[in-house]
Design a protein around this motif. Structure first.
Motif: not given
Length: 140
Positions: A53-82
């Motif tokens: 699952v990808d999460v943008a760091v600095g999305g929506d104008g620069g001061l948020s995570f997009v999406p901010a809140n996620v629901v994932v299965d156990a074993g999922t890797t979350v990748v934050w990308e600036w």
């Protein structure tokens, strides 16, 4: 050099030195601050069934995570990308279980595999008081 020129030079140098710290003036350590501001005002995005699952760091104008809140299965890797927007950011778990480096570079990534069910709240330490918070809810 005249006294007026020296004063002007010192004043300018002080202003330049303060600029890099501007985004950090309201930084608070993880777990600090307003506990009610935990990103919960944004509905979680269901990403169950995905291995990564990808999460943008600095999305929506620069001061948020997009999406901010996620629901994932156990074993999922979350990748934050600036995104390179909004200054220098990090991803730090409120409970201290994970922490990225500070970066403002577009394309920089940080990832973590979530094995155990639970809710993992995280913040951008320089911008958490501005609402740059998020969560990963891990389900079986």
């Amino acid at each position: 050099m005249t006294e007026r020129t020296r004063r002007s030079l010192l004043a300018a140098a002080g202003s330049v030195a303060a600029v890099p710290l501007a985004g950090c003036a309201d930084a608070i350590l993880p777990g600090g601050g307003d506990d009610e501001d935990n990103g919960s005002d944004e509905e979680p995005v269901d990403r169950t069934g995905e291995e990564t699952v990808d999460v943008a760091v600095g999305g929506d104008g620069g001061l948020s995570f997009v999406p901010a809140n996620v629901v994932v299965d156990a074993g999922t890797t979350v990748v934050w990308e600036w995104t390179g927007v909004g200054g220098t950011h990090d991803v730090v778990a409120r409970d201290g279980t994970f922490e990225s480096d500070l970066s403002g570079t577009e394309g920089y990534t940080f990832e973590r595999a979530f094995e155990e069910p639970g809710v993992y709240e995280y913040v951008c330490t320089p911008h958490q008081t501005r609402g740059m918070v998020g969560s990963v809810e891990v389900v079986e």
